[in-house]
Scaffold this motif. Structure first.
Motif, PDB file in Angstrom:
ATOM      1  N   GLU A  64       0.831  -1.204   0.000  1.00 43.38           N
ATOM      2  CA  GLU A  64       0.000   0.000   0.000  1.00 43.38           C
ATOM      3  C   GLU A  64       0.868   1.257   0.000  1.00 43.38           C
ATOM      4  O   GLU A  64       0.497   2.281  -0.582  1.00 43.38           O
ATOM      5  N   GLN A  65       2.035   1.182   0.642  1.00 43.08           N
ATOM      6  CA  GLN A  65       2.946   2.322   0.633  1.00 43.08           C
ATOM      7  C   GLN A  65       3.606   2.500  -0.736  1.00 43.08           C
ATOM      8  O   GLN A  65       3.853   3.626  -1.168  1.00 43.08           O
ATOM      9  N   GLY A  66       3.893   1.402  -1.391  1.00 49.00           N
ATOM     10  CA  GLY A  66       4.551   1.478  -2.692  1.00 49.00           C
ATOM     11  C   GLY A  66       3.614   1.798  -3.835  1.00 49.00           C
ATOM     12  O   GLY A  66       4.045   2.316  -4.872  1.00 49.00           O
ATOM     13  N   LEU A  67       2.327   1.524  -3.637  1.00 46.72           N
ATOM     14  CA  LEU A  67       1.358   1.662  -4.726  1.00 46.72           C
ATOM     15  C   LEU A  67       1.286   3.068  -5.336  1.00 46.72           C
ATOM     16  O   LEU A  67       1.239   3.196  -6.569  1.00 46.72           O
ATOM     17  N   PRO A  68       1.272   4.137  -4.531  1.00 48.25           N
ATOM     18  CA  PRO A  68       1.231   5.468  -5.162  1.00 48.25           C
ATOM     19  C   PRO A  68       2.424   5.735  -6.088  1.00 48.25           C
ATOM     20  O   PRO A  68       2.283   6.433  -7.089  1.00 48.25           O
ATOM     21  N   ILE A  69       3.565   5.134  -5.766  1.00 45.40           N
ATOM     22  CA  ILE A  69       4.747   5.303  -6.627  1.00 45.40           C
ATOM     23  C   ILE A  69       4.589   4.482  -7.894  1.00 45.40           C
ATOM     24  O   ILE A  69       4.877   4.956  -9.007  1.00 45.40           O
ATOM     25  N   LEU A  70       4.123   3.243  -7.753  1.00 45.11           N
ATOM     26  CA  LEU A  70       3.902   2.404  -8.936  1.00 45.11           C
ATOM     27  C   LEU A  70       2.920   3.062  -9.904  1.00 45.11           C
ATOM     28  O   LEU A  70       3.135   3.065 -11.122  1.00 45.11           O
ATOM     29  N   PHE A 181      14.229   8.024   1.583  1.00 48.09           N
ATOM     30  CA  PHE A 181      13.093   8.903   1.847  1.00 48.09           C
ATOM     31  C   PHE A 181      12.471   8.414   3.144  1.00 48.09           C
ATOM     32  O   PHE A 181      11.891   7.326   3.193  1.00 48.09           O
ATOM     33  N   VAL A 182      12.643   9.209   4.199  1.00 45.20           N
ATOM     34  CA  VAL A 182      12.218   8.780   5.528  1.00 45.20           C
ATOM     35  C   VAL A 182      10.906   9.457   5.914  1.00 45.20           C
ATOM     36  O   VAL A 182      10.544  10.512   5.385  1.00 45.20           O
ATOM     37  N   GLN A 183      10.226   8.852   6.888  1.00 47.33           N
ATOM     38  CA  GLN A 183       8.915   9.359   7.276  1.00 47.33           C
ATOM     39  C   GLN A 183       8.987  10.544   8.234  1.00 47.33           C
ATOM     40  O   GLN A 183       8.069  11.363   8.271  1.00 47.33           O
ATOM     41  N   ASP A 184      10.074  10.622   9.017  1.00 49.69           N
ATOM     42  CA  ASP A 184      10.108  11.682  10.026  1.00 49.69           C
ATOM     43  C   ASP A 184      11.531  12.135  10.317  1.00 49.69           C
ATOM     44  O   ASP A 184      12.514  11.530   9.876  1.00 49.69           O
ATOM     45  N   ILE A 201      13.213  13.967   4.170  1.00 51.94           N
ATOM     46  CA  ILE A 201      12.005  13.710   4.945  1.00 51.94           C
ATOM     47  C   ILE A 201      10.812  13.904   4.009  1.00 51.94           C
ATOM     48  O   ILE A 201      10.551  15.006   3.531  1.00 51.94           O
ATOM     49  N   GLY A 202      10.111  12.817   3.739  1.00 49.09           N
ATOM     50  CA  GLY A 202       9.006  12.888   2.791  1.00 49.09           C
ATOM     51  C   GLY A 202       7.669  12.460   3.360  1.00 49.09           C
ATOM     52  O   GLY A 202       6.636  12.612   2.727  1.00 49.09           O
ATOM     53  N   GLY A 203       7.683  11.884   4.573  1.00 52.01           N
ATOM     54  CA  GLY A 203       6.439  11.358   5.125  1.00 52.01           C
ATOM     55  C   GLY A 203       6.156   9.955   4.624  1.00 52.01           C
ATOM     56  O   GLY A 203       7.015   9.295   4.033  1.00 52.01           O
ATOM     57  N   ASP A 204       4.934   9.533   4.844  1.00 46.81           N
ATOM     58  CA  ASP A 204       4.507   8.173   4.524  1.00 46.81           C
ATOM     59  C   ASP A 204       3.669   8.195   3.249  1.00 46.81           C
ATOM     60  O   ASP A 204       2.645   8.871   3.182  1.00 46.81           O
ATOM     61  N   THR A 205       4.096   7.448   2.246  1.00 53.20           N
ATOM     62  CA  THR A 205       3.363   7.412   0.976  1.00 53.20           C
ATOM     63  C   THR A 205       1.949   6.843   1.134  1.00 53.20           C
ATOM     64  O   THR A 205       1.097   7.054   0.275  1.00 53.20           O
ATOM     65  N   ARG A 206       1.682   6.128   2.243  1.00 58.80           N
ATOM     66  CA  ARG A 206       0.317   5.638   2.463  1.00 58.80           C
ATOM     67  C   ARG A 206      -0.677   6.789   2.562  1.00 58.80           C
ATOM     68  O   ARG A 206      -1.845   6.641   2.224  1.00 58.80           O
ATOM     69  N   LEU A 207      -0.202   7.942   3.042  1.00 61.02           N
ATOM     70  CA  LEU A 207      -1.101   9.082   3.168  1.00 61.02           C
ATOM     71  C   LEU A 207      -1.514   9.595   1.792  1.00 61.02           C
ATOM     72  O   LEU A 207      -2.632  10.088   1.617  1.00 61.02           O
ATOM     73  N   ASP A 208      -0.622   9.490   0.811  1.00 62.81           N
ATOM     74  CA  ASP A 208      -0.997   9.828  -0.564  1.00 62.81           C
ATOM     75  C   ASP A 208      -2.066   8.868  -1.053  1.00 62.81           C
ATOM     76  O   ASP A 208      -3.033   9.267  -1.714  1.00 62.81           O
ATOM     77  N   THR A 397      -2.240  17.555   5.495  1.00 64.91           N
ATOM     78  CA  THR A 397      -0.969  18.290   5.574  1.00 64.91           C
ATOM     79  C   THR A 397       0.254  17.394   5.450  1.00 64.91           C
ATOM     80  O   THR A 397       1.377  17.894   5.399  1.00 64.91           O
ATOM     81  N   ASN A 398       0.046  16.084   5.438  1.00 65.78           N
ATOM     82  CA  ASN A 398       1.192  15.172   5.368  1.00 65.78           C
ATOM     83  C   ASN A 398       1.251  14.372   4.071  1.00 65.78           C
ATOM     84  O   ASN A 398       1.983  13.388   3.987  1.00 65.78           O
ATOM     85  N   THR A 399       0.485  14.782   3.078  1.00 65.05           N
ATOM     86  CA  THR A 399       0.578  14.120   1.773  1.00 65.05           C
ATOM     87  C   THR A 399       1.715  14.730   0.964  1.00 65.05           C
ATOM     88  O   THR A 399       2.258  15.766   1.326  1.00 65.05           O
ATOM     89  N   GLY A 400       2.061  14.095  -0.130  1.00 62.44           N
ATOM     90  CA  GLY A 400       3.090  14.633  -1.018  1.00 62.44           C
ATOM     91  C   GLY A 400       4.362  13.815  -1.074  1.00 62.44           C
ATOM     92  O   GLY A 400       5.262  14.115  -1.860  1.00 62.44           O
ATOM     93  N   ALA A 401       4.449  12.739  -0.261  1.00 59.55           N
ATOM     94  CA  ALA A 401       5.660  11.922  -0.249  1.00 59.55           C
ATOM     95  C   ALA A 401       5.927  11.298  -1.621  1.00 59.55           C
ATOM     96  O   ALA A 401       7.065  11.291  -2.110  1.00 59.55           O
ATOM     97  N   ALA A 402       4.878  10.801  -2.254  1.00 58.39           N
ATOM     98  CA  ALA A 402       5.052  10.140  -3.558  1.00 58.39           C
ATOM     99  C   ALA A 402       5.562  11.124  -4.608  1.00 58.39           C
ATOM    100  O   ALA A 402       6.401  10.773  -5.449  1.00 58.39           O
ATOM    101  N   ASN A 403       5.065  12.356  -4.572  1.00 58.66           N
ATOM    102  CA  ASN A 403       5.527  13.359  -5.543  1.00 58.66           C
ATOM    103  C   ASN A 403       7.000  13.701  -5.333  1.00 58.66           C
ATOM    104  O   ASN A 403       7.743  13.892  -6.299  1.00 58.66           O
ATOM    105  N   LEU A 404       7.435  13.781  -4.063  1.00 56.88           N
ATOM    106  CA  LEU A 404       8.850  14.042  -3.775  1.00 56.88           C
ATOM    107  C   LEU A 404       9.729  12.933  -4.338  1.00 56.88           C
ATOM    108  O   LEU A 404      10.776  13.185  -4.943  1.00 56.88           O
ATOM    109  N   ILE A 405       9.299  11.705  -4.120  1.00 54.01           N
ATOM    110  CA  ILE A 405      10.062  10.547  -4.613  1.00 54.01           C
ATOM    111  C   ILE A 405      10.110  10.562  -6.137  1.00 54.01           C
ATOM    112  O   ILE A 405      11.159  10.290  -6.750  1.00 54.01           O
TER     113      ILE A 405
END
Length: 413
Positions: A64-70, A181-184, A201-208, A397-405
């Motif tokens: 589920e964390q990897g899915l937004p990147i895929l 890319f770390v969560q915190d 620091i990118g947060g958790d891609t699950r939030l995306d 406020t914690n989305t955007g990790a996938a875009n950073l990656i």
């Protein structure tokens, strides 16, 4: 004797032991037999001339964390084939037919010979590992082949071996990633403490992933009929320990509120136990066409796949597992801006820890605590909205990790 040599001996002994255990254990049998099909699946789906990107996940949560990147890679790099590997049967057996990748396989054991064969067949232009996955031989050979390798949605604690005096071998392997890319911030500081400054620091891609739920059609006709204009509590992924507390409150409350219970275990005998313990008018999802939903006080959901949409109808939610084996997903109800009640076992679940501290999630440790929380919430609906807003804001406020990656990947590929 070099530690890598000892590690390879240990991996081979482990593999032999797993093959023996597989004779008696169904899950380990899937683990072993599935790996026997990996190379043939790769040969079927990958040609020598194909360009590929490889992502490895441990299980369902990491998927589920990897899915937004895929999903973003599919759009941004359409000429690349996406290869997805799993470590655990609980992830692979559920998602082996996912359309997010061109082929999904079990990851071969981390022995030199198996790693070389796997990487030769996959020949990735990039490798992406999710959260915790650190396999010394894979990382060693990826570095040797000069394949850019990322660790994403990573989270570290000082309890991990990398930060212990005797963790030199694994610490060296962890250092083979090109970027983290770390969560915190804590995770970043821990990496820096062992000399790795190449992190973001990118947060958790699950939030995306979770934030995209709001863009879907979450309407369910049966929930419209069941809830009507009443307040509604949805209890998702509940275990017997959770259900005991919920049922006691449902049976004794005089408040006008409807309840949905979606148990983790949906076998008939378990569902029958829940129904027999309830004193209020109860409807079963699988038999709802034979009953008047609007007149029911409790709806038992004896199917899977609907819980996320059901959460959208909740005014209060309870997420199960916190009295049992481990907390289930709190992010799905949080995105709808709903207060969440959980049991006491939530340590190690970062988002739950964050939201307990912020006040949007309330942890209870017994029946008395649960009853008090429910009474307070039902006595003041403005509190329900206030706590729900905390949860919604946390996701938003914690989305955007996938875009950073993806920005980082685009600079490489």
């Amino acid at each position: 004797m070099p530690l890598r040599f000892l590690y390879n001996i240990l991996i081979n002994i482990t593999w032999f032991g797993l093959k023996v255990i597989a004779l008696f254990n169904q899950k380990i049998r899937l683990f072993v037999q599935g790996r026997g099909k990996t190379l043939s699946l790769l040969k079927q789906h990958i040609a020598a001339e194909d360009k590929t990107i490889w992502m490895h996940v441990a299980s369902l949560g990491e998927y589920e964390q990897g899915l937004p990147i895929l999903e973003r890679l599919r759009k941004s790099h359409p000429k690349h084939k996406l290869i997805l590997s799993f470590f655990s049967p609980s992830g692979y057996e559920v998602k082996k037919d996912t359309s997010a990748a061109d082929v999904a396989v079990y990851l071969p054991m981390d022995s030199n010979a198996k790693v070389k064969r796997f990487l030769t067949l996959v020949h990735p232009d990039m490798a992406i590992f999710v959260k915790y996955e650190v396999w010394p031989n894979y990382l060693h050979h990826l570095k040797k082949r000069k394949i850019p390798t990322l660790l994403v949605s990573a989270i570290f604690s000082e309890r991990q071996i990398y930060f212990k005096p005797l963790g030199g071998f694994m610490r060296k392997s962890l250092g083979l990633f090109d970027h983290y890319f770390v969560q915190d911030k804590k995770s970043q500081h821990l990496l820096e403490s062992i000399g790795h400054k190449n992190s973001t620091i990118g947060g958790d891609t699950r939030l995306d992933r979770v934030s995209e739920i709001l863009k879907r059609d979450n309407q369910l006709d049966f929930m419209e009929e069941f809830k009507n204009t009443d307040l509604c509590m949805v209890a998702g992924s509940t275990w017997p320990e959770d259900e005991k507390i919920l049922i006691d409150f449902i049976n004794t409350t005089k408040e006008k509120i409807k309840f949905v219970i979606a148990p983790h275990e949906i076998k008939k005998e378990h569902i029958d136990k829940i129904i027999s313990a309830l004193h209020k008018k109860t409807c079963l999802y699988s038999k709802m066409n034979d009953q008047n939903l609007s007149e029911a006080d409790v709806l038992i959901v004896d199917t899977i796949g609907l819980l996320t949409k059901i959460y959208s109808y909740a005014d209060i939610t309870y997420v199960g597992g916190g009295f049992a084996t481990g907390l289930h997903n709190t992010m799905e109800p949080a995105v709808f801006g709903i207060p969440i009640i959980i049991g006491p076992k939530f340590k190690g679940f970062k988002e739950a820890e964050d939201l307990v501290a912020a006040g949007g999630i309330i942890s209870v440790s017994d029946q008395k605590g649960f009853d008090l929380v429910m009474e307070n919430l039902l006595a003041d609906t403005s509190t329900i909205k206030k706590l729900g807003q905390i949860n919604y804001n946390y996701i938003n406020t914690n989305t955007g990790a996938a875009n950073l990656i993806m920005e980082h990947i685009s600079g490489i590929l």
